[in-house]
Design a protein around this motif. Structure first.
Motif, PDB file in Angstrom:
ATOM      1  N   GLY A  16       0.793  45.820 -13.262  1.00 21.92           N
ATOM      2  CA  GLY A  16      -0.607  46.181 -13.480  1.00 21.92           C
ATOM      3  C   GLY A  16      -1.608  45.114 -13.061  1.00 21.92           C
ATOM      4  N   GLY A  17      -1.119  44.050 -12.394  1.00 25.42           N
ATOM      5  CA  GLY A  17      -2.041  43.005 -11.943  1.00 25.42           C
ATOM      6  C   GLY A  17      -2.664  43.362 -10.608  1.00 25.42           C
ATOM      7  N   LYS A  18      -3.566  42.482 -10.148  1.00 21.43           N
ATOM      8  CA  LYS A  18      -4.288  42.764  -8.919  1.00 21.43           C
ATOM      9  C   LYS A  18      -4.351  41.508  -8.060  1.00 21.43           C
ATOM     10  N   VAL A  19      -4.167  41.691  -6.743  1.00 25.79           N
ATOM     11  CA  VAL A  19      -4.288  40.556  -5.821  1.00 25.79           C
ATOM     12  C   VAL A  19      -5.666  40.619  -5.176  1.00 25.79           C
ATOM     13  N   LEU A  20      -6.447  39.558  -5.369  1.00 23.23           N
ATOM     14  CA  LEU A  20      -7.840  39.580  -4.892  1.00 23.23           C
ATOM     15  C   LEU A  20      -7.982  39.089  -3.456  1.00 23.23           C
ATOM     16  N   GLY A  21      -6.990  38.348  -2.968  1.00 21.86           N
ATOM     17  CA  GLY A  21      -7.105  37.853  -1.596  1.00 21.86           C
ATOM     18  C   GLY A  21      -6.047  36.820  -1.315  1.00 21.86           C
ATOM     19  N   SER A  22      -6.030  36.349  -0.077  1.00 28.45           N
ATOM     20  CA  SER A  22      -5.065  35.314   0.267  1.00 28.45           C
ATOM     21  C   SER A  22      -5.580  34.555   1.482  1.00 28.45           C
ATOM     22  N   VAL A  23      -5.049  33.353   1.649  1.00 33.92           N
ATOM     23  CA  VAL A  23      -5.409  32.584   2.836  1.00 33.92           C
ATOM     24  C   VAL A  23      -4.131  32.008   3.417  1.00 33.92           C
ATOM     25  N   ARG A  24      -4.029  32.059   4.740  1.00 33.72           N
ATOM     26  CA  ARG A  24      -2.814  31.595   5.413  1.00 33.72           C
ATOM     27  C   ARG A  24      -3.010  30.180   5.931  1.00 33.72           C
ATOM     28  N   ALA A  25      -2.301  29.228   5.352  1.00 35.41           N
ATOM     29  CA  ALA A  25      -2.415  27.829   5.771  1.00 35.41           C
ATOM     30  C   ALA A  25      -1.259  27.482   6.701  1.00 35.41           C
ATOM     31  N   PRO A  26      -1.548  26.832   7.827  1.00 34.08           N
ATOM     32  CA  PRO A  26      -0.453  26.461   8.725  1.00 34.08           C
ATOM     33  C   PRO A  26       0.576  25.569   8.020  1.00 34.08           C
ATOM     34  N   LEU A  27       1.844  25.688   8.393  1.00 31.38           N
ATOM     35  CA  LEU A  27       2.907  24.842   7.844  1.00 31.38           C
ATOM     36  C   LEU A  27       2.548  23.379   8.073  1.00 31.38           C
ATOM     37  N   ASN A  28       2.816  22.565   7.038  1.00 29.22           N
ATOM     38  CA  ASN A  28       2.589  21.129   7.147  1.00 29.22           C
ATOM     39  C   ASN A  28       1.108  20.784   7.269  1.00 29.22           C
ATOM     40  N   THR A  29       0.297  21.396   6.426  1.00 33.04           N
ATOM     41  CA  THR A  29      -1.121  21.049   6.329  1.00 33.04           C
ATOM     42  C   THR A  29      -1.237  19.879   5.371  1.00 33.04           C
ATOM     43  N   SER A  30      -2.102  18.897   5.684  1.00 28.75           N
ATOM     44  CA  SER A  30      -2.193  17.803   4.723  1.00 28.75           C
ATOM     45  C   SER A  30      -3.368  17.988   3.781  1.00 28.75           C
TER      46      SER A  30
END
Lengths: 401, 298
Positions: A191-205
C-alpha cells in the motif's frame, strides 16, 4: 582390416563418450572473477579468492582423485572486460566454473557465455534477480542473495514500520534498476507509494545533488538502490545535509559489513539491513569467520562466505557424480539440500535461486559495540520462502507452468 | 514510477540549491586543476600522480588524527607540507632525469607512480575507505531558505576561492612568479641571470603536490578517505584542464568552477549523463578550440 578399423573407431567413440562423463582435462579448474581493485573490492575481491582457497583446502586440493586449481581475475566492473576473461577462461584455460562476479551487468554477460558453453556459474556477488528471471540459465546457481530478497527484507520491514512514501537514489545499471523495480513492487504491495527516483552513474563521489532532489520529493523514505562506495558516500553525505533531522529516513537496500566498517558506527547506527550471513551469529559462523580473519585480517562479508559455501557444494556434487560436466553437476547441486555454516536447509529452486533464510539486522549504536566488527544486532529471521518470494509469475523459461 | 522527468523543471529555489552544490564540486575541480596547470605550465610535465597526491593529503590528515591526535586545522597545514616534501623527493629523484624528453615520458612515469602509491594503500586499507569527521567548528549547517547548506561546504567554497586567487596572484603578479614564467620560456637565459632554475623547478613541483594535498584534506570530511578517491577524480580534472587550456592558471580556475556548475545542472536534468558531460564538452572544445578556452597556443 576394415573390420578392425570399424572396431577401432567404435572403441574410440565409446572411450570418448566415457571420458566426457568424467573430469575434463583431469583437473577441476575454478575461476574467481570479481572487482579486485575498485569500489566493490572489499565486498568480494581478494577475500573471495581466499574463501575459495579455504574451500579447496577442505577437499585437500583434490576431488575424485583429480587436482583442483584456482585462478582469479579483475573484471574492473566492466561487462566487456568480464566477458573477454570468461571466454578466455572457458576456451583456452579449461576453466570449469566461474565464481562470485559482483556487478550484475558483468554477471549477466558472463552468464550468457557460461550458458552457451554449458559451464557452471556460481553467483555470489551479483544481486540482480534477472539472473534467475528472464536471463536464467540451467548451469547457474545464484547462491547468496538477490534483489528480491533485499526488497522483501529491508524494503518490507521499512514499509511495514510506516515508511509508505519512497524516493529512490538508484545506481544506473542492471543491479540498481533491478533493486529499484523489486523494491517498488514490495512497497506498492503493502500500500505504499513511490514518488520518484533519480539514476546516479556507478561510482559517483558526490551525492549531494541527488540527496537534494530526494529531499525535495518530501518522501518519508529515501531508498538507496546502490552498493559499496556509492552507498557509503550517500549515507555520509545524507548526514551532512541533515536528511534525517529533516524528518526523512534512509533505507540502505544493500549494505555490507565492509561498508559499515568503513562508515563507522557514528554515521551508520540505526540503519536496518538484510544479509544472508553475519560473522557473529552462532558458533559455526564464528569458527569459520575466525579462519577467514586469520588470513585476511577482516571479517568476511556474506559474499565471501557465499563463495566458500558455493564451492563446497559444487565440489561435493562433482564428487557425487564423478563428472565436471556443467549440466550434470548443477542438476546434482539442485537435487541436494544445502546445509553449511551459514545456511540452514537451503534449497536451489529450478530457476537457480538458492532459497535460504535471510536476516534483518540493525546497526548498533557506538555505545552498544564492544569493538571493531561488533556491528549488528539481529532483528528477525526472514524464512527463505518469504525472502525469495516473487511478486508475480516466475519469468525464468526453465520453470514449467 | 521511473519518471526522471519528474524534476524536469524544478522550482527556482531548488535549482538555486543545485547550482550551489555544483559550485562546491567545482571548487575541488578548480583546486586540483590549478595544481596540474602550475606543474604543466612551469615543468611541462603532465602530472598523472596528482590524484595520488590528493589521496595522500587526505590520508595524511587521517593519520594525523588517528595516530597523533592532530586535528583538521593543523592537518590543513601539515599534510600539504608532508606531501610537498614527498613531491620534491619525487622530482629530485625521478622527474629530473627525464626533463627535456617528450611529454609521454613524464606522463608514463607519473602514471606508474600513481598506480604504485594507490596499490600500496589499497593493499593496506582496502577499497572502502576510512571515516573522517567534519571538524566540530564546522558541523551543522544553516537554512538559506531555498536549501540547507552544511557549514563545511560553505567553508570549502570560501577556502578554495582564496587558494585559487592566491596562487594566481603569486604566479601572475609577483616577482617570484615572473621568474618562474621566464624560466619556462627560456631556462638558460634565466639561469644566466644567476637564478637557480633547477631548484625553482623542484620547488614548483613540490608546491603543485602540496596544492593537491590541500584539496585532499578538504575533501576528507566529505568523501571517505579512500585509496580510490584520487583515481576517481583525476580523469575529470584532466578534462577540466584541457577545456581551460593546458598550463593556463586562470583557465584552470574558471573552467573548474564552471564545469562544476554544468555537472550540477546535468545531475538535475539528465542525471544518467552526469559522469560523462564533462568529457563531451572536452571533445567539443578540442574540435572547436584545440588550445582550450584560455590556452596560449592553438
Amino acid at each position: 582390416m576394415k573390420i578392425a578399423a570399424i572396431f577401432g573407431l567404435t572403441a574410440s567413440l565409446v572411450l570418448t563418450t566415457a571420458a566426457s562423463a568424467q573430469i575434463s582435462g583431469d583437473v577441476v579448474k575454478i575461476g574467481v572473477l570479481n572487482d579486485m581493485s575498485g569500489l566493490y573490492a572489499d565486498i568480494g575481491g581478494p577475500g573471495s579468492v581466499e574463501a575459495a582457497r579455504m574451500a579447496i583446502a577442505v577437499f585437500g586440493g583434490t576431488v575424485d582423485g583429480k587436482k583442483i586449481e584456482l585462478i582469479s581475475a579483475d573484471h574492473q566492473n566492466k561487462p566487456d572486460v568480464g566477458a573477454a576473461i570468461a571466454n578466455r577462461w572457458f576456451d583456452n584455460d579449461g576453466v570449469d566454473a566461474i565464481v562470485d562476479v559482483p556487478t550484475s551487468s558483468v554477471a549477466l554477460a558472463v552468464q550468457e557465455i557460461a550458458r552457451n558453453k554449458k559451464k557452471v556459474f556460481l553467483i555470489s556477488g551479483a544481486a540482480a534477480s534477472d539472473l534467475t528471471g528472464k536471463a536464467c540459465s540451467p548451469t547457474s546457481v545464484h547462491w547468496t542473495y538477490d534483489t528480491v530478497a533485499l526488497a522483501n527484507g529491508t524494503g518490507g520491514a521499512v514499509v511495514k514500520a510506516g515508511g509508505n512514501t519512497w524516493f529512490f537514489i538508484t545506481a544506473d545499471y542492471a543491479f540498481g534498476h533491478a533493486l529499484e523495480r523489486d523494491t517498488t513492487r514490495v512497497v506498492e504491495e503493502h500500500g505504499g507509494k513511490v514518488l520518484g527516483s533519480v539514476r546516479a552513474p556507478l561510482n559517483t563521489s558526490d551525492f549531494s545533488s541527488f540527496l537534494l532532489q530526494a529531499q525535495a520529493s518530501k518522501a518519508k523514505i529515501i531508498g538507496l538502490a546502490n552498493a559499496g562506495g556509492d552507498t557509503i558516500n550517500s549515507i555520509k553525505q545524507a548526514a551532512e545535509f541533515g536528511i534525517v533531522e529533516g524528518g526523512q529516513n534512509l533505507a540502505g537496500l544493500l549494505v555490507f559489513i565492509s561498508d559499515i566498517h568503513s562508515l563507522g558506527l557514528q554515521a551508520a547506527h540505526g540503519l536496518q539491513l538484510t544479509e544472508a550471513f553475519y560473522w557473529d551469529q552462532n558458533d559455526a559462523t564464528r569458527t569459520w569467520s575466525k579462519r577467514f580473519f586469520d588470513k585476511m585480517n577482516r571479517q568476511p562479508t556474506m559474499v565471501q562466505a557465499g563463495v566458500y559455501g558455493a564451492i563446497m557444494h559444487y565440489l561435493a556434487a562433482i564428487k557425487a557424480t564423478g563428472s565436471d560436466d556443467g549440466t550434470t553437476v548443477v542438476k546434482q547441486m539442485k537435487a541436494t539440500p544445502v546445509t553449511d555454516f551459514m545456511t540452514k536447509n537451503g534449497k536451489i529452486r529450478e530457476d537457480g535461486t538458492l532459497v535460504r533464510d535471510m536476516y534483518l539486522f540493525e546497526v548498533k549504536k557506538p555505545s552498544e559495540s564492544k569493538g571493531p566488527w561488533d556491528y549488528y544486532k539481529q532483528i528477525s529471521v526472514i524464512p527463505g520462502e518469504e525472502a525469495f518470494k516473487l511478486q508475480g509469475p516466475n519469468q525464468c523459461p526453465l520453470v514449467k507452468g | 514510477m521511473f519518471n526522471s522527468l519528474y524534476f524536469a523543471i524544478p522550482p527556482a529555489p531548488a535549482l538555486f540549491a543545485q547550482l550551489l552544490v555544483g559550485l562546491i564540486n567545482g571548487a575541488f575541480y578548480a583546486m586540483l586543476s590549478l595544481g596540474l596547470a602550475v606543474i604543466f605550465g612551469l615543468l611541462n610535465i603532465i602530472n598523472f600522480a596528482h590524484g595520488a597526491q590528493y589521496m595522500l593529503g587526505a590520508f595524511c590528515a587521517w593519520f594525523l588524527l588517528n595516530a597523533l591526535g592532530v586535528g583538521y586545522w593543523a592537518a590543513l597545514i601539515l599534510a600539504p607540507i608532508a606531501v610537498g616534501i614527498f613531491g620534491i623527493a619525487i622530482e629530485h629523484l625521478l622527474l629530473r632525469h627525464i626533463r627535456g624528453l617528450d611529454h609521454l615520458y613524464g606522463l608514463l612515469l607519473t602514471f606508474g607512480l600513481a598506480l604504485i602509491i594507490e596499490g600500496v594503500f589499497r593493499q593496506q586499507f582496502g577499497s572502502s575507505g576510512q571515516p573522517y569527521a567534519i571538524p566540530p567548528e564546522l558541523q551543522g549547517g544553516r537554512n538559506l531558505g531555498f536549501m540547507f547548506l552544511p557549514n563545511y561546504r560553505a567553508w570549502v567554497i570560501v577556502a578554495s576561492l582564496l587558494v585559487c586567487l592566491g596562487t594566481w596572484f603569486a604566479i601572475e603578479r609577483t616577482r617570484l612568479g615572473a621568474y618562474l614564467r621566464a624560466a619556462t620560456e627560456n631556462p638558460v637565459l634565466v639561469q644566466a641571470f644567476g637564478i637557480n632554475v633547477p631548484r625553482m623547478v623542484t620547488l614548483t613541483y613540490g608546491g603543485g603536490a602540496a596544492l593537491a594535498a590541500l584539496a585532499g584534506v578538504m575533501a576528507a570530511p566529505i568523501y571517505q578517505v579512500s585509496p580510490l578517491m584520487g583515481s576517481n577524480i583525476i580523469i575529470t580534472v584532466f578534462a577540466v584542464v584541457v577545456i581551460g587550456g593546458m598550463g593556463s592558471i586562470l583557465g584552470a580556475i574558471v573552467s573548474g568552477f564552471v564545469l562544476g556548475l554544468v555537472e550540477g545542472l546535468t545531475k538535475v536534468f539528465y542525471p544518467e549523463a552526469s559522469s560523462t558531460v564533462i568529457f563531451v564538452i572536452m571533445a567539443v572544445v578540442l574540435l572547436i578550440k584545440p588550445g582550450g578556452f584560455f590556452g596560449r597556443v592553438g
